[in-house]
Write an enzyme that holds these catalytic residues in place. Structure first.
Site, PDB file in Angstrom:
ATOM      1  N   THR A 257      23.720  -4.635   8.981  1.00 39.14           N
ATOM      2  CA  THR A 257      23.300  -6.017   8.766  1.00 39.14           C
ATOM      3  C   THR A 257      21.835  -6.152   8.345  1.00 39.14           C
ATOM      4  O   THR A 257      21.371  -7.259   8.092  1.00 39.14           O
ATOM      5  CB  THR A 257      23.512  -6.842  10.058  1.00 39.14           C
ATOM      6  OG1 THR A 257      22.975  -6.115  11.165  1.00 39.14           O
ATOM      7  CG2 THR A 257      24.969  -7.118  10.282  1.00 39.14           C
TER       8      THR A 257
ATOM      9  N   ILE B 113      19.986  -5.273   5.596  1.00 36.87           N
ATOM     10  CA  ILE B 113      19.735  -5.853   4.275  1.00 36.87           C
ATOM     11  C   ILE B 113      20.324  -7.260   4.205  1.00 36.87           C
ATOM     12  O   ILE B 113      19.762  -8.149   3.563  1.00 36.87           O
ATOM     13  CB  ILE B 113      20.286  -4.930   3.168  1.00 36.87           C
ATOM     14  CG1 ILE B 113      19.435  -3.659   3.090  1.00 36.87           C
ATOM     15  CG2 ILE B 113      20.288  -5.638   1.809  1.00 36.87           C
ATOM     16  CD1 ILE B 113      19.840  -2.679   2.011  1.00 36.87           C
TER      17      ILE B 113
ATOM     18  N   SER C 178       0.839  -1.183   0.000  1.00 42.53           N
ATOM     19  CA  SER C 178       0.000   0.000   0.000  1.00 42.53           C
ATOM     20  C   SER C 178       0.877   1.236   0.000  1.00 42.53           C
ATOM     21  O   SER C 178       1.763   1.375   0.852  1.00 42.53           O
ATOM     22  CB  SER C 178      -0.912   0.010   1.229  1.00 42.53           C
ATOM     23  OG  SER C 178      -1.541   1.262   1.335  1.00 42.53           O
TER      24      SER C 178
ATOM     25  N   LYS D 107      31.987   1.146  -0.483  1.00 38.95           N
ATOM     26  CA  LYS D 107      32.182   1.075   0.971  1.00 38.95           C
ATOM     27  C   LYS D 107      33.221  -0.004   1.285  1.00 38.95           C
ATOM     28  O   LYS D 107      33.071  -1.151   0.850  1.00 38.95           O
ATOM     29  CB  LYS D 107      30.849   0.735   1.647  1.00 38.95           C
ATOM     30  CG  LYS D 107      30.959   0.548   3.152  1.00 38.95           C
ATOM     31  CD  LYS D 107      29.627   0.169   3.772  1.00 38.95           C
ATOM     32  CE  LYS D 107      29.821  -0.190   5.236  1.00 38.95           C
ATOM     33  NZ  LYS D 107      28.605  -0.688   5.858  1.00 38.95           N
TER      34      LYS D 107
ATOM     35  N   VAL E 221      10.172   1.687   6.012  1.00 34.57           N
ATOM     36  CA  VAL E 221      11.263   2.158   6.867  1.00 34.57           C
ATOM     37  C   VAL E 221      12.495   2.440   6.012  1.00 34.57           C
ATOM     38  O   VAL E 221      13.283   3.334   6.288  1.00 34.57           O
ATOM     39  CB  VAL E 221      11.567   1.110   7.957  1.00 34.57           C
ATOM     40  CG1 VAL E 221      12.793   1.505   8.767  1.00 34.57           C
ATOM     41  CG2 VAL E 221      10.375   0.962   8.868  1.00 34.57           C
TER      42      VAL E 221
ATOM     43  N   LEU F  42      12.238  -6.842   8.835  1.00 36.48           N
ATOM     44  CA  LEU F  42      11.869  -6.328  10.156  1.00 36.48           C
ATOM     45  C   LEU F  42      10.727  -7.107  10.802  1.00 36.48           C
ATOM     46  O   LEU F  42      10.585  -7.096  12.018  1.00 36.48           O
ATOM     47  CB  LEU F  42      11.477  -4.852  10.051  1.00 36.48           C
ATOM     48  CG  LEU F  42      12.583  -3.929   9.517  1.00 36.48           C
ATOM     49  CD1 LEU F  42      12.058  -2.519   9.320  1.00 36.48           C
ATOM     50  CD2 LEU F  42      13.768  -3.923  10.474  1.00 36.48           C
TER      51      LEU F  42
END
Lengths: 514, 471
Positions: free
Chosen positions: A341, A343, A36, A75, A42, A330
């Site tokens: 950590t 992902i 939706s 990174k 997040v 989540l």
């Protein structure tokens, strides 16, 4: 035909949809994702770890294209500032320190020399660290010089752009996207399995397997199936975050920064088009106003949006796969993004599901193994995060006094004790963070053993110091030969010059060729 | 400051203690001068060791090539175990390489899919040593590297006495002190050994390492043992030597046969060896019942107590179908070095050592439990660890692995296939692999192994080409 229904369209949802659409034969599986737009995501983890490269490679994604689309920078590790004590800084690299000598890890030699007399930092022997400090980047290479393969790399990405990119990938592969809010979850009265989702518009979505990517709400695993949540706040007391993007300032660094404050820490993540910032803190030890003021005072660039305030609880569901529902991201648990950590844990759950999903509808064995592995991984990542808070000299605030003196899980307490006593690590093979990572944080935060490794007893110091000095010079030489991070990003952006060839990915933090 | 050097007394009854000493000195060379081996072996042994494949790496670490080891000890290569169930050949177990991975998928995942379309395919067609064994061929590795060496992994069968002599000579070269004794007596205070009196001589050590089953040290310390896996009826072990080799052995080196009466395990050495495990009919296989003994497969609750560490058979007795006690001695030494007792806080070290020992032991026990379960059914129930491995294997053709397992996932795959277990369906990753790729790669693997086998010497030619021992 088996119907797989994915609930939620954030990073977790689209990563799951992408992997399943890649590996599920379309004549056998139909995949539907329901999300939706009214419910925000997040947008976990803008900083990643090298394993994401493996995931993208499995999907057949061009790495340079991925970087362009997600506004990514490279990174090489994470810089931790003020963690061991105020004023300290070290980088936890995606790589090892030096090269092993006589099958003994290099850090043992460094410890031995350092006990004899103070040495230059161990981190000066890490190619990833030296490249990061010098603002350089090159892909690791397998050459005659083994040092060039002792590190790996990841990305800072805009996770929402990644999810959008994967949505395109999925739609091309026949994933059915439905816009809608879930009103009710229907279950089989006999088996307890989820049978269908009732949406607000009155429609019903039937499924055989449900993937819960609904975020903290955990609509299916938590709410519908009632799988309990294990609260780990006693070890990881941070439970709030305030996030804000800012205008990029200067050249992007090829590493993430995690600066410890009085009751938490602040992340700084350089993307190509902006910087990501956030302050993770413990509400028991700091008010929202103070946390926001600290974040504001430490921002380098102008804010680009309003502050986004998040609440969370560290912990995980006691099962990640219950009945015919697998939670990804989540909805299965939360561990703060200190080591990027989030992902990875999404990726791990998806990859394990792809490995373990049986051709028949009896999930018993696969579910047990999935839960065993995920539980194991969550606990080991948890221990590694706690280590950052616990191994410290800081006692300058109530938060740090609590962290320093709290009772940690016995698995971690034993590990710390062994290192403190004899400099060894109780090495494991199944887990994300292996010896080099534990060494980085232990030594980076001042936990130094008092004894030499028994294998090195009797070794001549003069010869060792010469060998160490040569190795450090070689590390520095290779680091300085790399292009600047900006030049490397230029190669990625230059679509006319052809692909800047990247090395094959590995499921390792410590080297593409390991 | 705690001290770094430690006087070590290794208690043994033959080869195990020498293996421990050599492994320890490999890891920590300067400790050679600190080690004393007390050997309780009082008479020459006519028993035989059934060494698993990790012995090859151990010998290499000692600077001894396979050919040299065979010359020195008269050992014979064991390529694997031929498995028979109720008179029907079921398969072959070996921890050598099988097939080759393809596009990131393991050979066994691919085989699961391939065999569904090609039911005639058998696993041993994709294993070089299985082909060699079936054809009566052999390859002995020398110091000259050969690319095919990577495809060969084998165990050995070697005389207990010959192997002990071989290891003892290596200890002598490394100046490790050893001496034979007839009796030992431990002077114990609480969980600490104060001294060991050996044939009247009092020996003092900082660390006592017991590699000898039945030395009495564990009893002197009052250590508790626990059953590793349960057997409804007493498991009777009959060991016989110098019988004629069974035709069932062929050239594989070892044989496990399951019959209504029980389980028979044999391995080939010179004139032949047989071991039989029976439940209610101990005369199965012709072995006289009175030669048998009731076996208790048990483990110490803690393998490190006070200043005493128990390794290999001293810490747990297992049937050892696939992994031998000496392997467990070597892995125990590696654990010990990682927890080396150079500090005062021994409790932490012992706790980690004991946990890791259990983590290694249970999967090994699980193998034996599985083999015995295949033979005896419900009388030897499956351990939960095996049940879980087997269930996942049946479901998706994968075998879950636990920390510190000695065997690999591939080894378990071979074992399950050898005992006739079948996979219901492959996982998503494997399903996504194209049938064309498999149809091309699999026959080419078989052709490659067949061509290498054809060019390899026969077993008799192979051993006769080995230089004779000088003197």
């Amino acid at each position: 035909m088996r119907n797989i229904v994915i609930v939620g369209g954030g990073t977790a949802g689209w990563m799951a949809a992408a992997a399943l659409s890649k590996f599920c034969a379309p004549e056998q599986y139909s995949i539907t994702l329901v999300e939706s737009e009214a419910i925000g995501t997040v947008g976990v983890g803008e900083a990643t770890i090298p394993h994401l490269r493996f995931f993208n490679e499995k999907l057949g994604i061009n790495e340079n294209e991925f970087m362009r689309v997600t506004q990514a920078t490279y990174k090489l590790g994470i810089e931790f500032v003020n963690w061991g004590k105020l004023g300290d800084a070290y980088i936890h690299p995606f790589g090892d320190f030096g090269l092993p000598l006589n099958d003994v890890e290099f850090y043992h030699y460094w410890l031995m020399a350092n006990i004899s007399k103070p040495q230059r930092p161990l981190f000066d022997y890490s190619l990833a660290v030296r490249a990061a400090h010098n603002g350089r980047f090159a892909h690791p290479r397998e050459t005659a010089n083994p040092l060039t393969g002792t590190y790996s790399y990841a990305f800072h990405i805009d996770a929402s752009l990644y999810a959008k990119y994967l949505m395109g990938f999925c739609v091309e592969r026949g994933v059915n996207r439905i816009e809608g809010k879930i009103q009710q979850v229907l279950r089989d009265p006999t088996t307890g399995n989820i049978t269908a989702l009732c949406l607000e518009d009155g429609s019903q979505l039937n499924g055989d397997l449900f993937i819960d990517c609904s975020g903290f709400r955990s609509l299916l695993l938590g709410d519908a199936l009632g799988v309990p949540f294990e609260d780990w706040r006693k070890w990881l007391p941070c439970d709030r975050a305030i996030a804000v993007p800012t205008v990029s300032e200067g050249q992007p660094r090829p590493y993430t920064r995690a600066v410890a404050h009085a009751a938490g820490w602040q992340w700084q993540i350089p993307l190509r088009h902006r910087d990501g910032n956030g302050h993770v803190y413990a509400s028991e030890f700091m008010s929202q106003e103070d946390a926001q003021a600290i974040l504001l005072a430490n921002l380098k660039g102008e804010p680009l949006a309003k502050f986004n305030r998040l609440k969370f609880v560290a912990g995980r569901r006691s099962q990640t796969w219950s009945h015919n529902c697998v939670a990804v991201g989540l909805s299965s648990g939360f561990l703060e993004p200190l080591e990027s950590t989030s992902i990875y844990l999404i990726q791990l759950a998806i990859m394990k599901l792809v490995e373990l999903l049986p051709a028949v509808d009896d999930y018993t064995a696969s579910r047990a193994e999935f839960n065993r592995q995920l539980s194991h991984e969550y606990e080991r990542v948890r221990d590694f995060l706690i280590l950052h808070y616990h191994v410290t000299e800081r006692e300058d605030s109530a938060f740090w006094r609590y962290c320093k003196h709290m009772e940690v899980p016995s698995s971690l307490a034993d590990r710390i004790a062994l290192f403190k006593e004899i400099g060894n690590l109780d090495a494991y093979h199944q887990g994300l963070f292996l010896s080099p990572s534990w060494v980085a944080v232990m030594i980076g935060q001042g936990c130094l053993p008092q004894l030499n490794n028994v294998k090195l007893e009797g070794l001549g110091m003069p010869g060792l110091e010469v060998a160490m000095s040569k190795m450090q010079a070689e590390v520095e030489r290779i680091a300085l030969q790399m292009p600047s991070h900006q030049q490397a990003l230029g190669k990625v952006a230059d679509t006319e010059a052809g692909d800047w060839q990247w090395p094959a990915a590995a499921m390792s933090l410590y080297g593409v060729f390991s | 400051m705690a001290k770094l050097t430690t006087d070590i007394i290794l208690l043994t009854r033959g080869a195990a203690g020498y293996v421990a000493a050599l492994s320890l000195v490999n890891e920590v060379p300067h400790l050679a001068a600190k080690i004393r081996i007390v050997d309780l072996m009082v008479a020459p042994s006519s028993a035989w060791f059934n060494l698993c494949s990790s012995a090859f790496g151990f010998h290499q670490s000692l600077g001894v090539a396979e050919q040299e080891f065979i010359v020195a000890t008269g050992a014979r290569i064991k390529y694997g175990t031929r498995v028979e169930m109720l008179g029907k050949v079921a398969g072959f177990f070996s921890d050598a390489a099988f097939g080759a991975p393809l596009e990131g998928l393991s050979f066994f995942q691919l085989f699961t899919k391939y065999v569904q379309q090609n039911p005639a395919a058998t696993l041993r067609d994709y294993c070089l040593v299985a082909q060699l064994a079936a054809a009566g061929k052999c390859r002995i590795r020398t110091r000259q590297p050969d690319p095919l060496d990577d495809l060969i992994n084998c165990g050995y069968v070697v005389g207990d006495q010959a192997y002990t002599d071989f290891l003892r000579a290596l200890c002598k070269q490394k100046n490790i002190a050893f001496f034979a004794v007839k009796n030992i007596e431990a002077d114990v205070a609480g969980d600490t050994i104060q001294a060991l009196t050996c044939d009247g001589t009092r020996l003092l050590g900082d660390l006592y390492v017991d590699c000898s089953e039945g030395s009495g040290l564990a009893a002197a310390l009052g250590l508790a043992t626990r059953e590793i896996f349960h057997s409804a009826a007493p498991l009777r072990v009959v060991t016989t030597y110098d019988v004629n080799p069974s035709a069932k052995l062929e050239n594989f080196g070892a044989f496990v046969g399951l019959a209504p009466e029980g389980l028979r395990y044999e391995w080939l050495v010179g004139s032949g060896i047989g071991q039989t495990y029976c439940l209610e009919k101990p005369s199965y296989g012709g072995a006289p019942a009175e030669q048998g003994e009731v076996a208790g497969f048990a483990a110490l609750d803690s393998a490190w107590v006070g200043n005493c560490v128990f390794l290999g058979a001293a810490s747990a007795t297992l049937p050892g179908f696939i992994v031998d006690d000496l392997h467990r001695v070597r892995s125990g030494i590696l654990r010990l070095v990682n927890c080396w007792p150079s500090c005062d806080n021994l409790n932490v070290l012992a706790k980690i050592f004991n946990r890791r020992t259990q983590e290694e032991l249970m999967p090994l026990a699980a193998i034996d439990d599985y083999v015995l379960h295949c033979a005896f059914g419900a009388a030897v129930p499956l351990l939960p660890l095996v049940e879980h491995k087997l269930a996942l294997f049946h479901a998706v053709g994968r075998v879950p692995m636990h920390e510190a397992e000695t065997l690999t996932s591939d080894n378990w795959q071979v074992l399950f296939h050898a005992f006739g277990e079948r996979v219901a369906g492959s996982d998503l990753l494997t399903q996504a692999m194209s049938d064309e790729s498999l149809a091309e790669k699999f026959p080419s693997m078989v052709r490659f192994f067949a061509s290498v086998t054809a060019k390899s010497p026969s077993v008799s030619d192979c051993y006769s080409a080995v230089p004779k021992r000088n003197g």
